[in-house]
Design an enzyme around this catalytic site. Sequence first.
Site, PDB file in Angstrom:
ATOM      1  N   ASN A 170      -2.468  -1.111   7.222  1.00 29.71           N
ATOM      2  CA  ASN A 170      -1.778  -2.369   7.538  1.00 29.71           C
ATOM      3  C   ASN A 170      -0.746  -2.814   6.496  1.00 29.71           C
ATOM      4  O   ASN A 170      -0.487  -3.998   6.342  1.00 29.71           O
ATOM      5  CB  ASN A 170      -2.806  -3.476   7.803  1.00 29.71           C
ATOM      6  CG  ASN A 170      -3.643  -3.788   6.575  1.00 29.71           C
ATOM      7  OD1 ASN A 170      -3.466  -3.166   5.535  1.00 29.71           O
ATOM      8  ND2 ASN A 170      -4.536  -4.746   6.684  1.00 29.71           N
ATOM      9  N   TYR A 211     -12.008  -3.341  -3.412  1.00 31.48           N
ATOM     10  CA  TYR A 211     -12.522  -3.405  -2.040  1.00 31.48           C
ATOM     11  C   TYR A 211     -14.059  -3.449  -1.988  1.00 31.48           C
ATOM     12  O   TYR A 211     -14.656  -3.040  -0.995  1.00 31.48           O
ATOM     13  CB  TYR A 211     -12.004  -2.212  -1.228  1.00 31.48           C
ATOM     14  CG  TYR A 211     -10.550  -2.360  -0.813  1.00 31.48           C
ATOM     15  CD1 TYR A 211     -10.089  -3.513  -0.182  1.00 31.48           C
ATOM     16  CD2 TYR A 211      -9.628  -1.329  -1.038  1.00 31.48           C
ATOM     17  CE1 TYR A 211      -8.754  -3.649   0.207  1.00 31.48           C
ATOM     18  CE2 TYR A 211      -8.296  -1.460  -0.654  1.00 31.48           C
ATOM     19  CZ  TYR A 211      -7.878  -2.622  -0.031  1.00 31.48           C
ATOM     20  OH  TYR A 211      -6.561  -2.759   0.366  1.00 31.48           O
ATOM     21  N   LYS A 245       0.828  -1.213   0.000  1.00 34.25           N
ATOM     22  CA  LYS A 245       0.000   0.000   0.000  1.00 34.25           C
ATOM     23  C   LYS A 245       0.869   1.273   0.000  1.00 34.25           C
ATOM     24  O   LYS A 245       2.078   1.192   0.223  1.00 34.25           O
ATOM     25  CB  LYS A 245      -0.939  -0.058   1.206  1.00 34.25           C
ATOM     26  CG  LYS A 245      -1.815  -1.324   1.182  1.00 34.25           C
ATOM     27  CD  LYS A 245      -2.846  -1.321   2.284  1.00 34.25           C
ATOM     28  CE  LYS A 245      -3.577  -2.649   2.308  1.00 34.25           C
ATOM     29  NZ  LYS A 245      -4.693  -2.651   3.260  1.00 34.25           N
ATOM     30  N   GLU A 265      -8.338 -10.462  -8.278  1.00 35.27           N
ATOM     31  CA  GLU A 265      -7.413  -9.344  -8.037  1.00 35.27           C
ATOM     32  C   GLU A 265      -6.283  -9.339  -9.071  1.00 35.27           C
ATOM     33  O   GLU A 265      -5.859  -8.278  -9.533  1.00 35.27           O
ATOM     34  CB  GLU A 265      -6.884  -9.430  -6.602  1.00 35.27           C
ATOM     35  CG  GLU A 265      -8.006  -9.140  -5.600  1.00 35.27           C
ATOM     36  CD  GLU A 265      -7.721  -9.595  -4.181  1.00 35.27           C
ATOM     37  OE1 GLU A 265      -6.648 -10.190  -3.934  1.00 35.27           O
ATOM     38  OE2 GLU A 265      -8.577  -9.354  -3.306  1.00 35.27           O
ATOM     39  N   HIS A 302      -1.774  -5.825   1.259  1.00 35.75           N
ATOM     40  CA  HIS A 302      -2.970  -6.620   1.005  1.00 35.75           C
ATOM     41  C   HIS A 302      -2.540  -7.930   0.361  1.00 35.75           C
ATOM     42  O   HIS A 302      -1.679  -7.935  -0.514  1.00 35.75           O
ATOM     43  CB  HIS A 302      -3.920  -5.877   0.053  1.00 35.75           C
ATOM     44  CG  HIS A 302      -5.023  -6.753  -0.436  1.00 35.75           C
ATOM     45  ND1 HIS A 302      -6.188  -6.909   0.271  1.00 35.75           N
ATOM     46  CD2 HIS A 302      -5.113  -7.564  -1.525  1.00 35.75           C
ATOM     47  CE1 HIS A 302      -6.959  -7.780  -0.379  1.00 35.75           C
ATOM     48  NE2 HIS A 302      -6.331  -8.184  -1.467  1.00 35.75           N
TER      49      HIS A 302
HETATM   50  P1  CMP Z   1      -6.713  -5.432   3.257  1.00 37.93           P
HETATM   51  O1  CMP Z   1      -6.118  -6.774   3.455  1.00 37.93           O
HETATM   52  O2  CMP Z   1      -6.184  -4.569   2.172  1.00 37.93           O
HETATM   53  O3  CMP Z   1      -8.275  -5.652   3.034  1.00 37.93           O
HETATM   54  C1  CMP Z   1      -9.244  -4.730   3.452  1.00 37.93           C
HETATM   55  C2  CMP Z   1      -8.650  -3.589   4.185  1.00 37.93           C
HETATM   56  O4  CMP Z   1      -9.592  -2.856   4.953  1.00 37.93           O
HETATM   57  C3  CMP Z   1      -7.680  -4.123   5.223  1.00 37.93           C
HETATM   58  O5  CMP Z   1      -6.541  -4.633   4.606  1.00 37.93           O
HETATM   59  C4  CMP Z   1      -7.499  -2.893   6.081  1.00 37.93           C
HETATM   60  O6  CMP Z   1      -6.654  -1.933   5.457  1.00 37.93           O
HETATM   61  C5  CMP Z   1      -8.913  -2.344   6.095  1.00 37.93           C
HETATM   62  N1  CMP Z   1      -9.637  -2.822   7.278  1.00 37.93           N
HETATM   63  C6  CMP Z   1     -10.169  -4.039   7.474  1.00 37.93           C
HETATM   64  N2  CMP Z   1     -10.795  -4.101   8.678  1.00 37.93           N
HETATM   65  C7  CMP Z   1     -10.641  -2.883   9.236  1.00 37.93           C
HETATM   66  C8  CMP Z   1     -11.040  -2.299  10.458  1.00 37.93           C
HETATM   67  N3  CMP Z   1     -11.732  -2.995  11.359  1.00 37.93           N
HETATM   68  N4  CMP Z   1     -10.722  -1.017  10.693  1.00 37.93           N
HETATM   69  C9  CMP Z   1     -10.038  -0.292   9.788  1.00 37.93           C
HETATM   70  N5  CMP Z   1      -9.628  -0.789   8.595  1.00 37.93           N
HETATM   71  C10 CMP Z   1      -9.913  -2.065   8.329  1.00 37.93           C
END
Ligand code: CMP
Length: 147
Positions: A112, A49, A9, A126, A115
């Site tokens: 985070n 998403y 990201k 994807e 992905h």
């Molecule tokens: P990702 O694996 O990219 O898939 C969906 C994304 O949504 C996840 O990583 C996080 O960046 C975000 N995400 C998922 N759950 C939460 C949450 N509870 N609070 C904030 N962001 C979230």
Amino acid sequence: METTFVMLKPGVLQRRIAGEVLNRFEKKGLKVVALKLTRMSLEMVEAHYAEHKGRDFYNKLLEYTLSGPVIAMILEGEDAIAVVRRIVGPTNLLEAPAGTIRGDYAARTRLNIVHASDSPASAARETALFFRPDEICPWKDGNAEWF
Ligand code: CMP
């Protein structure tokens, strides 16, 4: 052999840790078969998403994902989807152990770092969203037996 989709990201480039994160996958023996630095369009992020539309973090997630370029890749290996998910760690950062990418590099769930596809169906979807078939470069692995 299986392939999976991974996206680093925008914060990864900002923090200059793209090499470190990619290294985690390479050290495990996963093969990079496609790689690109790209800026996602709003349509792409919404498609990527779609399952999270309506969640309270959705708008912020879109905003963050659009804030700069991402690094998209396809990794190949035995059980690549599950192996990559273990290297990446759980989505909920309170559950992400030290030693996983999320456990080591991210302090907030929304930011985070990375992905990774969670199933063969999402890996296929994807992959198709980010890569044309001619952008995928299979190569003969002379080292496979060592990993
Ligand atoms: P990702 O694996 O990219 O898939 C969906 C994304 O949504 C996840 O990583 C996080 O960046 C975000 N995400 C998922 N759950 C939460 C949450 N509870 N609070 C904030 N962001 C979230």
